[in-house]
Design a protein around this motif. Structure first.
Motif, mmCIF file in Angstrom:
data_model
loop_
_atom_site.group_PDB
_atom_site.id
_atom_site.type_symbol
_atom_site.label_atom_id
_atom_site.label_comp_id
_atom_site.label_asym_id
_atom_site.label_seq_id
_atom_site.Cartn_x
_atom_site.Cartn_y
_atom_site.Cartn_z
ATOM 1 N N ALA A 1 38.019 49.255 46.835
ATOM 2 C CA ALA A 1 37.324 49.128 48.231
ATOM 3 C C ALA A 1 36.258 47.886 48.147
ATOM 4 C CB ALA A 1 36.216 50.394 48.343
ATOM 5 N N PHE A 2 36.428 46.971 47.126
ATOM 6 C CA PHE A 2 35.406 45.915 47.370
ATOM 7 C C PHE A 2 36.754 44.509 47.236
ATOM 8 C CE2 PHE A 2 33.187 42.585 45.297
ATOM 9 C CZ PHE A 2 31.835 42.478 46.041
ATOM 10 N N PRO A 3 37.051 44.070 48.432
ATOM 11 C CA PRO A 3 38.295 43.132 48.493
ATOM 12 C C PRO A 3 37.899 41.709 48.307
ATOM 13 C CG PRO A 3 37.214 43.626 50.679
ATOM 14 C CD PRO A 3 36.591 44.484 49.665
ATOM 15 N N VAL A 4 37.156 41.579 46.931
ATOM 16 C CA VAL A 4 36.964 40.300 46.544
ATOM 17 C C VAL A 4 37.322 40.067 45.060
ATOM 18 C CG1 VAL A 4 35.048 38.818 46.107
ATOM 19 C CG2 VAL A 4 35.023 39.983 48.200
ATOM 20 N N SER A 5 37.844 39.327 44.774
ATOM 21 C CA SER A 5 38.475 38.996 43.298
ATOM 22 C C SER A 5 37.126 38.345 42.495
ATOM 23 C CB SER A 5 39.419 37.815 43.177
ATOM 24 O OG SER A 5 39.837 37.436 42.083
ATOM 25 N N VAL A 6 36.959 39.392 41.357
ATOM 26 C CA VAL A 6 35.597 38.969 40.496
ATOM 27 C C VAL A 6 36.180 38.382 39.215
ATOM 28 C CG1 VAL A 6 34.074 40.285 39.268
ATOM 29 C CG2 VAL A 6 34.735 41.129 41.379
#
Length: 298
Positions: A236-241
């Motif tokens: 639920a966090f569509p950002v690559s970390v």
């Protein structure tokens, strides 16, 4: 004349005495050999009786600790090993079990010959992550990927076949974190994975579970193929970390704080902006977290 004759008699009697002693020694040696052979044959006969007494068809197993394998599966895995259970050591039997049953981490074996019983206390390995291995030529094609169940020590427990994708299997394994690796050589079931990115991925996940449990619960996948640019994908966090292997604890801490404080703002930013490239959260620096990959708003 008598003295000469006596002297002559004495002279010829000494070799005869030596010959008598030699013959006696040979007879004594022969008797000893026969005695030793008789003992060996007797012990062999007794051993055969004991082995038949403790034959595989008469052995009963007393198992404990086995959750993944049934008693029948363990008995079948031992197979002909039970025929030599008296002569084989407990350690050999334990090694045999661990070699042939991938979920067994340790097996404490005790033999009770007179009771015709084999007691085995088993410690099983627990699935910890799913390992996804992509071939080098098609690293981005999911259809060519191979999946494996791996425990926390990097020991391969199972190859997940395509038929294992039915709902029950998906529900059982679907929530496990995926470790990603690229290799044309697949790991062997029952052995430890030799890929350094897998070992690093396991370390990252275990560190997150110990220190950042809320973040660990959101991790979907870990790609540690580049130690200087480790990639996490969060639920639920569509950002690559991104973060680096030389600052795992600090990187995870910064990511956890950022997601906790700014998740809603990031999701709002994604909805409001046209994104030309994949958004990313860069936590590779000591005191700064960068959010990038967004195009300028019109």
């Amino acid at each position: 004349m008598r003295r000469k004759r006596d002297g002559y008699i004495r002279q010829i009697s000494r070799p005869a005495q030596r010959l008598g002693k030699s013959t006696h020694a040979k007879v004594y040696l022969f008797r000893r050999v026969v005695f030793v052979l008789a003992i060996v044959l007797t012990l062999s006969f007794i051993g055969k009786i004991v082995l038949s007494f403790f034959g595989a068809e008469y052995v009963s197993l007393a198992l404990s600790g086995n959750m993944h394998y049934t008693d029948v599966q363990i008995y079948d895995a031992l197979g002909e090993q039970l025929q030599n259970i008296v002569t084989d050591s407990e350690e050999q039997t334990s090694i045999y079990l661990k070699k042939h049953l991938s979920y067994i981490k340790d097996a404490h074996v005790t033999k009770h010959v007179m009771k015709r019983m084999l007691t085995i206390k088993i410690t099983e390995r627990e699935p910890f992550v799913r390992l996804r291995v992509d071939p080098t030529a098609n690293a981005a094609v999911n259809g060519n990927s191979s999946f494996f169940l791996v425990d926390s020590e990097g020991h391969v427990l199972k190859h997940i076949d395509k038929e294992d994708t039915h709902p029950q299997i998906s529900e059982k394994f679907g929530k496990m974190v995926i470790l990603r690796a690229v290799s044309d050589e697949l790991p062997k079931v029952g052995a430890a994975v030799g890929m350094p990115e897998v070992a690093l991925g396991l370390e990252i996940l275990k560190t997150a579970l110990l220190q950042e449990r809320n973040l660990a619960a959101q991790i979907e996948s870990i790609d540690a193929s580049d130690p200087q640019k480790i990639k996490l994908q969060l639920d639920a966090f569509p950002v690559s970390v991104w973060f680096a292997a030389d600052a795992i604890e600090l990187g995870l801490h910064h990511i956890a704080l950022f997601v906790k404080q700014h998740k809603i703002q990031v999701l709002q930013l994604i909805r409001e902006n046209s994104v030309e490239t994949q958004p990313y959260l860069d936590a590779r620096f000591q005191d700064t977290v960068y959010l990038g990959g967004f195009a300028e708003s019109e």
